[in-house]
Design an enzyme around this catalytic site. Structure first.
Site, mmCIF file in Angstrom:
data_model
loop_
_atom_site.group_PDB
_atom_site.id
_atom_site.type_symbol
_atom_site.label_atom_id
_atom_site.label_comp_id
_atom_site.label_asym_id
_atom_site.label_seq_id
_atom_site.Cartn_x
_atom_site.Cartn_y
_atom_site.Cartn_z
ATOM 1 N N SER A 1 0.825 -1.212 0.000
ATOM 2 C CA SER A 1 0.000 0.000 0.000
ATOM 3 C C SER A 1 0.859 1.261 0.000
ATOM 4 O O SER A 1 0.665 2.158 -0.828
ATOM 5 C CB SER A 1 -0.904 0.010 1.236
ATOM 6 O OG SER A 1 -1.651 -1.175 1.311
ATOM 7 N N VAL B 1 14.155 -9.131 0.574
ATOM 8 C CA VAL B 1 15.137 -8.316 1.294
ATOM 9 C C VAL B 1 15.925 -9.146 2.298
ATOM 10 O O VAL B 1 17.007 -8.731 2.750
ATOM 11 C CB VAL B 1 14.464 -7.121 2.005
ATOM 12 C CG1 VAL B 1 13.922 -6.120 0.994
ATOM 13 C CG2 VAL B 1 13.365 -7.575 2.960
ATOM 14 N N LYS C 1 3.851 -6.176 8.715
ATOM 15 C CA LYS C 1 3.249 -5.097 9.512
ATOM 16 C C LYS C 1 2.078 -5.542 10.374
ATOM 17 O O LYS C 1 1.582 -4.755 11.172
ATOM 18 C CB LYS C 1 2.784 -3.971 8.583
ATOM 19 C CG LYS C 1 3.872 -3.407 7.679
ATOM 20 C CD LYS C 1 3.330 -2.335 6.760
ATOM 21 C CE LYS C 1 4.390 -1.806 5.817
ATOM 22 N NZ LYS C 1 4.713 -2.727 4.720
ATOM 23 N N SER D 1 8.914 3.459 9.069
ATOM 24 C CA SER D 1 8.698 2.854 10.381
ATOM 25 C C SER D 1 7.250 3.049 10.824
ATOM 26 O O SER D 1 6.385 3.391 10.009
ATOM 27 C CB SER D 1 9.682 3.448 11.399
ATOM 28 O OG SER D 1 9.618 2.715 12.607
ATOM 29 N N LYS E 1 4.081 1.928 16.244
ATOM 30 C CA LYS E 1 4.126 0.745 17.112
ATOM 31 C C LYS E 1 5.544 0.453 17.612
ATOM 32 O O LYS E 1 5.751 -0.429 18.450
ATOM 33 C CB LYS E 1 3.543 -0.459 16.387
ATOM 34 C CG LYS E 1 2.045 -0.286 16.115
ATOM 35 C CD LYS E 1 1.503 -1.360 15.203
ATOM 36 C CE LYS E 1 0.014 -1.130 14.962
ATOM 37 N NZ LYS E 1 -0.283 0.135 14.277
ATOM 38 N N ASN F 1 -1.367 4.477 11.511
ATOM 39 C CA ASN F 1 -2.128 3.704 10.535
ATOM 40 C C ASN F 1 -2.488 4.552 9.325
ATOM 41 O O ASN F 1 -2.722 5.754 9.439
ATOM 42 C CB ASN F 1 -3.419 3.189 11.180
ATOM 43 C CG ASN F 1 -3.136 2.250 12.332
ATOM 44 O OD1 ASN F 1 -2.961 1.065 12.165
ATOM 45 N ND2 ASN F 1 -3.067 2.812 13.543
ATOM 46 N N SER G 1 -4.949 0.815 3.719
ATOM 47 C CA SER G 1 -3.825 -0.104 3.516
ATOM 48 C C SER G 1 -4.276 -1.525 3.854
ATOM 49 O O SER G 1 -5.325 -1.751 4.453
ATOM 50 C CB SER G 1 -2.646 0.294 4.402
ATOM 51 O OG SER G 1 -2.967 0.094 5.763
ATOM 52 N N VAL H 1 -8.087 -1.266 9.229
ATOM 53 C CA VAL H 1 -9.415 -1.806 9.553
ATOM 54 C C VAL H 1 -10.443 -1.406 8.502
ATOM 55 O O VAL H 1 -11.522 -2.006 8.426
ATOM 56 C CB VAL H 1 -9.895 -1.308 10.936
ATOM 57 C CG1 VAL H 1 -9.014 -1.840 12.033
ATOM 58 C CG2 VAL H 1 -9.971 0.209 10.985
ATOM 59 N N THR I 1 -12.361 -4.420 18.428
ATOM 60 C CA THR I 1 -11.733 -5.147 19.534
ATOM 61 C C THR I 1 -12.171 -4.638 20.898
ATOM 62 O O THR I 1 -12.489 -5.411 21.802
ATOM 63 C CB THR I 1 -10.194 -5.055 19.423
ATOM 64 O OG1 THR I 1 -9.833 -3.674 19.303
ATOM 65 C CG2 THR I 1 -9.690 -5.826 18.223
#
Length: 615
Positions: free
Chosen positions: A291, A342, A367, A406, A409, A447, A451, A455, A472
């Protein structure tokens, strides 16, 4: 009526008007003038008729859509009639050595009145016929927000084009001077934004169209909240400049998307700075089929690099982005697809040796938080070893810049994915100290909507299947930005890099996931009770709240709009390499605990250093 019939109708009507106007004008002036004979009047009438049709052809009076006539069309009529009078006056003088200017002026006025009136009558008849269609029972009753140029254009389009299926009933505008003002078709401004709900109920409105395309994201969010009522669609019209320039049509309305409700304003890029960095260079994007990677390819292509290397492990995703850029290609960029992992150090060095990229955007990574909780060794191999391989290849073959993507998270990570991304950041920082000719940085953000790990696609699928939407925890919050914005800011951050930084993108205000779910249900045209929301509990490795940096870790000033420079501690490359060997050799059951312990020790070291420097 067809174009041919309409042409002959106007030709016949104009011929009658032009032929008899000079006689009518003559008899109006009879008490003051009687020198013209019928022969002179007849010749004058013929000259008028011939000249009129000549100038009607020149000024294109017979091939216009008069039902949409405006001031421009009236100017064309005036030009044609005036030219006809001037030419006829000259010819009459040459033939008879006389001309009666008062007669020409009266005839000129009659031509304007009757020819202009015939076109206006056509427009009125068309408007009345279509007006009845646009107010029919099958037309959707619509409220327009905005009584400016956009709203006026939109109402005119709705009335003139019943195919839109909308009946403009009422307008809302916050400006006091526009209250009770009547726009085209008798549609009246009857209130401000706080009256939207009342007017929706009063007029049984089924659609609300926001006709202020320049509205800020925050204002759009507020208005959407007021109009977001069960059974009501909320749409927004395209940018007024795009409409006036012809790039888009007024009736190209779009639904308000969840991206529009983030309340984030688009950032202006330093175009000159990016062009200087990117134009005519070779750019390598790892994870180019993902994405973020694919969007970096789209955005970077706007700055005309010489070559873009699309590197990824999955052939289907690389094929998809390659086909897209080639289909839309209007440039001289060379796109090279590279299937490579990679984790394969030898393969990565071969790629760098062959293509010698100037700038590397490293987006390849695992991810998905819960997936990496079950597969910690794969997370280490891909996120840590993969980053190390790519960064060291960039150093060895002297790429000018290496930019690692990065995540938020990586801050105080309680999960494997976040810990591996923080470890990858540490590698980038450590290598930057060793590589004299390569600038290495990391860019950290939260987020991105749409992507693969987001969600949003999941919620959309659940809504399409009839629900319920699974969340959740009702307290769960996340930072969000759109994929294009994240990619643009990554590119911008790369131009600011001096070496070893961890740039942090301003993610705005955190969004509650349950609120996102509710908005998506409504945007899809359903009521919350129709779909339902089910709370399923926090998944392995998830945090209730994400953070981009601790307060003490961020420089207060922005280095660029929405871009901050983080103050994160740096580690020795030898210590990281020794730890990495241990991680790759131990059992997966021990790996997670050791990985989290190593990253948390780094946090403790930072806190100790801060205490020492404070003392």
């Amino acid at each position: 009526m067809g174009a041919k019939k309409r042409y002959f109708l106007f030709l016949f009507v104009d011929s009658l008007i032009v032929t008899f106007s000079v006689f009518i004008g003559y008899y109006i002036l009879m008490p003051f003038f009687s020198e013209y004979s019928l022969t002179v009047l007849g010749v004058t009438a013929v000259l008028l008729l011939v000249n009129h049709h000549l100038f009607a052809y020149i000024f294109n009076l017979y091939h216009r859509a008069w039902e949409y006539a405006s001031v421009r069309e009236l100017i064309s009529i005036t030009q044609a009639v005036t030219a006809t009078m001037v030419a006829t006056s000259i010819l009459t003088f040459l033939l008879f050595e006389m001309t009666f200017m008062r007669l020409m002026v009266v005839t000129w006025m009659m031509h304007l009145i009757f020819i202009g009136g015939s076109r206006l009558s056509w427009k009125l008849i068309h408007h009345q016929l279509n007006g009845r269609k646009s107010h029919g029972p099958k037309m959707t009753r619509t409220l327009i927000f905005g009584a400016g140029k956009g709203g006026s254009l939109l109402i005119k389009q709705m009335l003139d084009n019943p195919a839109m299926g909308m009946n403009p009933v009422v307008v809302v505008d916050d400006h006091p001077s526009k209250q009770n003002m009547e726009l085209g078709g008798g549609v009246k401004v009857e209130g401000k934004r706080e009256d939207i709900e009342r007017l929706i109920k009063k007029y049984d409105i089924k659609k609300v169209v926001i006709a202020i395309p320049s509205l800020s994201k925050k204002e759009l969010k507020k208005i959407h909240a007021l109009a977001n009522i069960d059974g009501v669609d909320v749409l927004i019209m395209p940018n007024i400049e795009d409409i006036l320039s012809g790039r888009l049509e007024v009736n190209m309305l779009k639904r308000v998307e969840v991206e529009d409700l983030l309340g984030r304003e688009p950032v202006e890029l330093d175009i000159e700075g990016i062009e200087e960095e990117v134009t005519d260079k070779t750019i390598l994007v790892t994870g180019a089929g993902g994405s973020i990677g694919s969007e970096i390819v789209r955005q970077i292509a706007k700055f005309q690099p010489r070559k873009i290397l699309l590197l990824g492990h999955g052939e289907n995703s690389i094929y998809t982005i390659l086909e897209e850029v080639l289909d839309n290609k209007n440039d001289n960029i060379s796109y090279v697809p590279i299937i490579a992992d990679v984790q394969n150090r030898k393969r990565m060095f071969k790629v760098f040796e062959k293509y010698r990229p100037d700038i590397v955007y490293h987006a390849a990574a695992h991810k998905h938080v819960p997936m990496m909780e079950y597969n910690p060794q794969e997370a280490v191999k891909n996120n840590v070893v993969g980053t190390k391989n790519t960064a060291e290849a960039a150093c060895y073959f002297i790429a000018r810049k290496f930019v690692m993507i990065s995540t938020d998270k990586a801050v105080n990570p309680p999960n494997v994915m976040g810990a591996t991304k923080r470890m990858a950041e540490m590698i980038v920082q450590a290598l930057d100290k060793k590589c004299a000719d390569t600038t290495l940085v990391a860019v950290r953000f939260g987020n991105v909507l749409g992507s693969r790990g987001s969600v949003v696609p999941k919620f959309k699928k659940q809504i399409q299947l009839g629900g319920p939407v699974t969340v959740t925890d009702p307290r769960m919050t996340r930072y969000f930005m759109t994929i294009p914005e994240a990619s643009r800011l990554v590119i911008q951050a790369s131009t600011l890099a001096e070496g070893g930084e961890v740039f942090v993108l301003d993610m705005g205000e955190p969004v509650k996931i349950v609120d996102l779910a509710k908005n998506m249900i409504r945007l899809c045209g359903f009521a919350e009770e129709d779909i339902g929301i089910e709370f399923v509990g926090i998944r392995p490795g998830e945090k209730l709240y994400e953070e981009l940096l601790k307060k003490e870790e961020i420089h207060p000033e922005q280095v660029y709009a929405k871009i901050y420079r983080g103050r994160v501690t740096e580690s020795s490359l030898s210590i990281i390499e020794a730890q990495l060997k241990t991680f790759l050799s131990i059992d997966e059951n021990e790996l997670k605990e050791m990985l989290l312990s190593f990253v948390s020790q780094e946090n403790l070291q930072r806190e100790e250093l801060e205490q020492v420097s404070a003392g």
